[in-house]
Design a protein around this motif. Structure first.
Motif, PDB file in Angstrom:
ATOM      1  N   LEU A 102      17.516  51.722  23.609  1.00 29.52           N
ATOM      2  CA  LEU A 102      18.007  50.492  22.987  1.00 29.52           C
ATOM      3  C   LEU A 102      16.819  49.788  22.341  1.00 29.52           C
ATOM      4  O   LEU A 102      15.775  49.628  22.974  1.00 29.52           O
ATOM      5  CB  LEU A 102      18.650  49.562  24.030  1.00 29.52           C
ATOM      6  CG  LEU A 102      19.030  48.154  23.546  1.00 29.52           C
ATOM      7  CD1 LEU A 102      20.155  48.223  22.523  1.00 29.52           C
ATOM      8  CD2 LEU A 102      19.439  47.264  24.732  1.00 29.52           C
ATOM      9  N   ILE A 103      16.979  49.396  21.083  1.00 26.54           N
ATOM     10  CA  ILE A 103      15.939  48.656  20.367  1.00 26.54           C
ATOM     11  C   ILE A 103      16.515  47.309  19.961  1.00 26.54           C
ATOM     12  O   ILE A 103      17.561  47.239  19.299  1.00 26.54           O
ATOM     13  CB  ILE A 103      15.456  49.412  19.116  1.00 26.54           C
ATOM     14  CG1 ILE A 103      14.879  50.780  19.501  1.00 26.54           C
ATOM     15  CG2 ILE A 103      14.419  48.594  18.351  1.00 26.54           C
ATOM     16  CD1 ILE A 103      14.524  51.653  18.297  1.00 26.54           C
ATOM     17  N   LEU A 104      15.861  46.240  20.364  1.00 26.43           N
ATOM     18  CA  LEU A 104      16.264  44.880  20.010  1.00 26.43           C
ATOM     19  C   LEU A 104      15.171  44.258  19.149  1.00 26.43           C
ATOM     20  O   LEU A 104      14.021  44.140  19.596  1.00 26.43           O
ATOM     21  CB  LEU A 104      16.498  44.038  21.260  1.00 26.43           C
ATOM     22  CG  LEU A 104      17.641  44.483  22.179  1.00 26.43           C
ATOM     23  CD1 LEU A 104      17.666  43.623  23.442  1.00 26.43           C
ATOM     24  CD2 LEU A 104      18.987  44.388  21.455  1.00 26.43           C
ATOM     25  N   ILE A 105      15.538  43.839  17.945  1.00 29.81           N
ATOM     26  CA  ILE A 105      14.571  43.227  17.026  1.00 29.81           C
ATOM     27  C   ILE A 105      14.783  41.722  17.048  1.00 29.81           C
ATOM     28  O   ILE A 105      15.792  41.213  16.554  1.00 29.81           O
ATOM     29  CB  ILE A 105      14.751  43.769  15.599  1.00 29.81           C
ATOM     30  CG1 ILE A 105      14.773  45.305  15.600  1.00 29.81           C
ATOM     31  CG2 ILE A 105      13.628  43.258  14.696  1.00 29.81           C
ATOM     32  CD1 ILE A 105      15.161  45.903  14.254  1.00 29.81           C
ATOM     33  N   ALA A 106      13.834  41.010  17.631  1.00 32.43           N
ATOM     34  CA  ALA A 106      13.950  39.554  17.782  1.00 32.43           C
ATOM     35  C   ALA A 106      12.819  38.879  17.012  1.00 32.43           C
ATOM     36  O   ALA A 106      11.910  38.280  17.583  1.00 32.43           O
ATOM     37  CB  ALA A 106      13.916  39.165  19.259  1.00 32.43           C
ATOM     38  N   THR A 107      12.882  38.999  15.704  1.00 35.63           N
ATOM     39  CA  THR A 107      11.860  38.443  14.819  1.00 35.63           C
ATOM     40  C   THR A 107      12.534  37.628  13.723  1.00 35.63           C
ATOM     41  O   THR A 107      13.766  37.675  13.577  1.00 35.63           O
ATOM     42  CB  THR A 107      11.034  39.573  14.164  1.00 35.63           C
ATOM     43  OG1 THR A 107      11.905  40.304  13.268  1.00 35.63           O
ATOM     44  CG2 THR A 107      10.457  40.524  15.200  1.00 35.63           C
ATOM     45  N   PRO A 108      11.767  36.881  12.917  1.00 34.28           N
ATOM     46  CA  PRO A 108      12.363  36.220  11.746  1.00 34.28           C
ATOM     47  C   PRO A 108      13.070  37.229  10.844  1.00 34.28           C
ATOM     48  O   PRO A 108      12.718  38.418  10.817  1.00 34.28           O
ATOM     49  CB  PRO A 108      11.148  35.598  11.040  1.00 34.28           C
ATOM     50  CG  PRO A 108      10.159  35.362  12.144  1.00 34.28           C
ATOM     51  CD  PRO A 108      10.340  36.520  13.085  1.00 34.28           C
ATOM     52  N   VAL A 109      14.064  36.766  10.078  1.00 32.08           N
ATOM     53  CA  VAL A 109      14.956  37.674   9.364  1.00 32.08           C
ATOM     54  C   VAL A 109      14.228  38.553   8.338  1.00 32.08           C
ATOM     55  O   VAL A 109      14.573  39.722   8.156  1.00 32.08           O
ATOM     56  CB  VAL A 109      16.114  36.909   8.693  1.00 32.08           C
ATOM     57  CG1 VAL A 109      17.074  36.376   9.745  1.00 32.08           C
ATOM     58  CG2 VAL A 109      15.597  35.773   7.813  1.00 32.08           C
ATOM     59  N   LYS A 110      13.239  38.016   7.662  1.00 35.18           N
ATOM     60  CA  LYS A 110      12.482  38.825   6.701  1.00 35.18           C
ATOM     61  C   LYS A 110      11.756  39.964   7.416  1.00 35.18           C
ATOM     62  O   LYS A 110      11.669  41.090   6.921  1.00 35.18           O
ATOM     63  CB  LYS A 110      11.486  37.960   5.940  1.00 35.18           C
ATOM     64  CG  LYS A 110      12.082  37.190   4.783  1.00 35.18           C
ATOM     65  CD  LYS A 110      12.474  38.128   3.646  1.00 35.18           C
ATOM     66  CE  LYS A 110      12.970  37.349   2.442  1.00 35.18           C
ATOM     67  NZ  LYS A 110      13.408  38.260   1.356  1.00 35.18           N
ATOM     68  N   GLU A 111      11.232  39.657   8.596  1.00 41.06           N
ATOM     69  CA  GLU A 111      10.532  40.675   9.375  1.00 41.06           C
ATOM     70  C   GLU A 111      11.506  41.714   9.914  1.00 41.06           C
ATOM     71  O   GLU A 111      11.164  42.886  10.055  1.00 41.06           O
ATOM     72  CB  GLU A 111       9.769  40.007  10.521  1.00 41.06           C
ATOM     73  CG  GLU A 111       8.812  40.912  11.266  1.00 41.06           C
ATOM     74  CD  GLU A 111       7.637  41.376  10.428  1.00 41.06           C
ATOM     75  OE1 GLU A 111       6.902  42.265  10.904  1.00 41.06           O
ATOM     76  OE2 GLU A 111       7.452  40.868   9.301  1.00 41.06           O
TER      77      GLU A 111
END
Length: 368
Positions: free
Chosen positions: A65-74
């Motif tokens: 499972l990969i969760l990307i919790a960064t600003p939308v551009k990132e």
């Protein structure tokens, strides 16, 4: 569930998601990556993650499972990177961004490789930031919007929700376009309006110096979301520009209507305008979490004498009640002032009110 979870972005949201997964799935291994080495080290030291990853491809290749919790551009940049990384066939990728349509479009390259991407948006936040502010209770009873595409397998959506069960959030599935319109109305647009009110006050203050002094009360409350990250809101605004432009045009029409009512002194219509707004606002759920982080404020009428603030905070500390912010709204010699204390949760605010009533005879009231 067990397996490897890779959290990219160890801020408030990413750190809190990691804690929720650790709590519900203790056999899982939580890997974490952040552009700030300090945040990664703090995450490991605080037990938010089990393992620090120094390069995204290394963690992604091992993840279930990969969760990307960064600003939308990132988020977009990371998705592009993941499209060129060898991933597990059954890996699920999701994000926590405030916009969805552009991100889901960007994830088409993953779909072409047979990789499942499900957009996500946990609608909760805090006045604090960084991994040190992460809490496993952050998302409790909050709405967690998921934006699977029409051909996304139901079992994959259910698997993602199982991984995120520890959030104790209320999952809703919406289309990416629907998500962006709804959040545009109740979150993105209000941030633009709050910023515009502050700009108007700043310009007016150049010719009327009382503006700054008198704006310290209610004006600060209705514009406090304007203190959010400029970088984050720049990216969100550009991502959701079509919706925002539409809403701004509707807002201009609404203001034209108000202008006409005032010019023509339409007393009945003006009354109805405010009455209908009050009625709709008063019917909104008070304790439910929404797109904009709630401010759990407690107002305490306090006498003006040295040490009063430390007295109040001392009582709260004695009962192990944490606060997030404290300030004096008004304090003049010889009269009672108002101490404004902010808390992380509704429960903390209620405990604080009982605590202050127990130790003092000061009047208290809650912000709505």
């Amino acid at each position: 569930m067990n397996g490897h979870v890779f959290v990219i972005g160890l801020g408030l949201i990413g750190g809190s998601l990691a804690l929720c997964i650790k709590k519900e799935h203790p056999d899982a291994t939580i890997m974490g990556y952040d552009v700030s080495e300090k945040q990664s080290q703090l995450g490991k030291m605080l037990g938010v993650i089990d393992e620090i990853i120094d390069e995204i491809p290394k963690g992604a290749a091992r993840a279930d499972l990969i969760l990307i919790a960064t600003p939308v551009k990132e988020v977009e940049r990371i998705i592009e990177l993941l499209c060129d990384v060898p991933l597990k066939d059954n890996v699920i990728i999701s994000d926590a961004g405030s916009t969805k349509l552009e991100i889901v479009k960007k994830a088409a390259c993953l779909k072409e490789k047979g990789i499942t991407f499900i957009g996500g948006h946990p609608m909760a936040g805090s006045h604090k930031s960084g991994v040190t502010a992460a809490k496993s209770i952050l998302f409790e009873n909050a709405f967690y919007l998921l934006t699977p595409e029409k051909d996304t397998r139901i079992e994959d959506v259910e698997k993602l929700q199982d991984w995120l069960m520890g959030t104790k959030a209320r999952f809703l599935q919406v289309m990416p376009e629907e998500h962006d319109y709804i959040t545009g109305v109740i979150s993105h647009f209000p941030h633009v309006i709050a910023a515009s009110l502050v700009h108007q006050a700043e310009k007016t203050s150049l010719k009327q110096n009382l503006i700054t002094r008198l704006a310290a009360g209610g004006f600060r409350d209705i514009t406090r979301i304007a203190s959010s990250s400029p970088e984050m809101w720049r990216d969100i605004s550009l991502h959701n520009k079509a919706v925002l432009i539409e809403l701004l045009q509707e807002w201009q029409n609404e203001m034209d209507k108000v202008t006409q009512m005032l010019q023509e002194e339409q007393e009945v219509e003006i009354y109805e305008y405010f009455f209908q707004a009050k009625r709709f606002r008063d019917e909104m759920p008070i304790k439910e979490k929404g797109a904009i982080p709630a401010f759990y404020d407690l107002f305490v009428d306090i006498p003006d004498y040295p040490g009063i603030i430390s007295e109040i905070t001392g009582y709260l500390a004695k009962e192990n009640i944490s606060l997030t912010n404290i300030r004096i709204r008004e304090a003049r010699e010889g009269i009672y002032g108002v101490l404004d204390i902010s808390f992380q949760t509704e429960e903390d605010r209620e405990k604080a009110e009982q605590c202050i009533k127990c130790y003092t005879n000061y009047e208290t009231s809650m912000g709505l």
